[in-house]
Scaffold this active site. Structure first.
Site, PDB file in Angstrom:
ATOM      1  CG  ASP A  86      -0.243   0.117   2.536  1.00  0.00           C
ATOM      2  OD1 ASP A  86       0.772  -0.589   2.717  1.00  0.00           O
ATOM      3  OD2 ASP A  86      -0.695   0.898   3.405  1.00  0.00           O
ATOM      4  CD  GLU A 181       4.329   0.296   6.917  1.00  0.00           C
ATOM      5  OE1 GLU A 181       5.267   0.499   7.703  1.00  0.00           O
ATOM      6  OE2 GLU A 181       3.931   1.173   6.112  1.00  0.00           O
TER       7      GLU A 181
END
Length: 416
Positions: A86, A181
């Site tokens: 991400d 994350e």
């Protein structure tokens, strides 16, 4: 210095991966928080399978797992290399248009999509180490996503190397790519039993040569203010405005020190990240950061004392003060396994770099993985100015990261 022959695919992979929008969303309760993160996950799982990583797959939670089997008769600990897919919610990651500045000669880099966005040589001291290198930037309208698609591309290139160089001896290597994350949920649904690794390394650091075995310890603090409501036309002596109480608390925070904008190195901080409310009730959200548990507690006591002091002026109002643990300094775990760091430092040296042991003023998936039973320091990926439109990475630094991964796996086999 490396004597291995590398035919790098890392830049080509990186340029493809950054065009896939994988921005996570802190407001979403789903796992992963955005389905589009799986778009990259599907690509990675398919590429790993095509390479010959037979068990590569994307699970329902958006994690990619894969195994490169050992090719040695030695009993070697199972090592995992991990990066997150991400990108930060802070800046859009849609329609990323990467730019390649070949043979950088120094000076400022003006980004073509928005010429007000300039990577200034004076503001980015790491550029002085990039003379003659090829630098990848955005066009200035988005972030780049080197945090952490540089790490993803590096692990993929290293996997490609191992599969195409079976004479290079190594133990079992596990690959893990995580979602979310950037919003602190990167390992919420990881299956460590399925992963089956003994030790791990996240590839999510900054300058080439750096290895990080220490992070902030982190808490979140929430203050809920219950004020006293009254009709504004008849409020004299009655109303106690929750928003004004919240504002008074923010105003009394330390002006020097104890904030992100006034601290560096091993100094921690209190940082308000949200204020929401109306006359009767308001909520303040904080993140609290320090490298020690004692430092965290001191800052939380300081914050609650500020609240108590403010509340003296509002005798009929009340507050609730809640603290929740987010993650802890990975050093507490990694210090019990000194070889993890020693081997990383030796691998960086063999890749032709000067090792730099540093601490992260933040956290990584490795922070939580370490406390979940997978000791996991952080190795450089080469990313710079992350979470911004000025983000950049160099081809040469990514290639050095790949070489570090390869040497690291070889060292674990050698030392077994």
């Amino acid at each position: 210095m490396s004597s291995l022959s590398f035919s790098h695919t890392v830049t080509e992979r990186f340029l493809r991966y950054v065009t896939i929008d994988t921005q996570s969303d802190p407001e979403s309760p789903a796992s992963p928080s955005t389905e589009k993160q799986k778009d990259l996950g599907r690509v990675l799982a398919a590429e790993l399978k095509a390479m010959g990583v037979a068990d590569a797959h994307l699970d329902d939670f958006g994690y990619v797992y894969g195994t490169i089997p050992a090719n040695t008769t030695k009993k070697v600990p199972v090592i995992c290399f991990c990066s997150h897919m991400d990108t930060s919610p802070d800046v859009t990651g849609k329609d990323v248009k990467p730019q390649l500045v070949k043979d950088y000669r120094g000076g400022d880099i003006t980004l073509p999509g928005d010429t007000s966005q300039v990577i200034r040589f004076t503001e980015h001291p790491a550029l002085k180490n990039q003379i003659g290198n090829d630098i990848i930037t955005t066009d200035g309208t988005t972030l780049l996503g080197a945090d952490n698609k540089a790490g993803v591309a590096e692990i993929m290139d290293a996997a490609h190397f191992f599969i195409n160089n079976p004479d290079v001896k190594h133990g079992t290597i596990k690959i893990l790519f995580t979602p979310d994350e950037e919003i602190g949920r990167g390992v919420d649904n990881v299956d460590l039993k399925k992963l089956g690794a003994d030790f791990g390394y996240t590839m999510d650091g900054e300058s080439a040569g750096s290895v990080e075995d220490e992070t902030f310890s982190a808490d979140g603090a929430t203050i809920t203010i219950n004020g006293v409501s009254a009709h504004p036309g008849y409020a004299k002596g009655k109303m106690e405005h929750a928003i004004k109480i919240a504002a008074a608390i923010v105003e009394r925070l330390p002006k020097e020190g104890c904030s992100p904008e006034t601290t560096s190195g091993k100094q921690g901080f209190l940082h308000p990240i949200g204020i929401d409310g109306a006359l009767e009730q308001a909520t303040l959200s904080f993140i609290v950061r320090d490298f020690t548990e004692e430092g965290l507690k001191e800052k939380e006591v300081l914050l609650e004392n500020i609240v108590k002091d403010v509340m003296k002026d509002y005798p009929r109002s009340t507050y609730k003060f809640e603290v929740r643990e987010q993650y802890r300094n990975m050093k507490q775990v990694i210090d019990r396994h000194p070889q993890i760091l020693e081997y990383a430092i030796e691998a960086i040296r063999r890749a032709g770099l000067r090792p730099m042991r540093t601490a992260i003023r933040g956290g990584t998936d490795g922070s939580r993985l370490s406390f979940m039973g997978l000791p996991c320091p952080n190795i450089f990926a080469g990313e710079h100015a992350f979470h911004s439109r000025l983000e950049w990475v160099s081809r040469q630094d990514m290639e050095k990261a790949v070489q570090t991964i390869v040497h690291l796996a070889m060292i674990w086999e050698e030392k077994a």
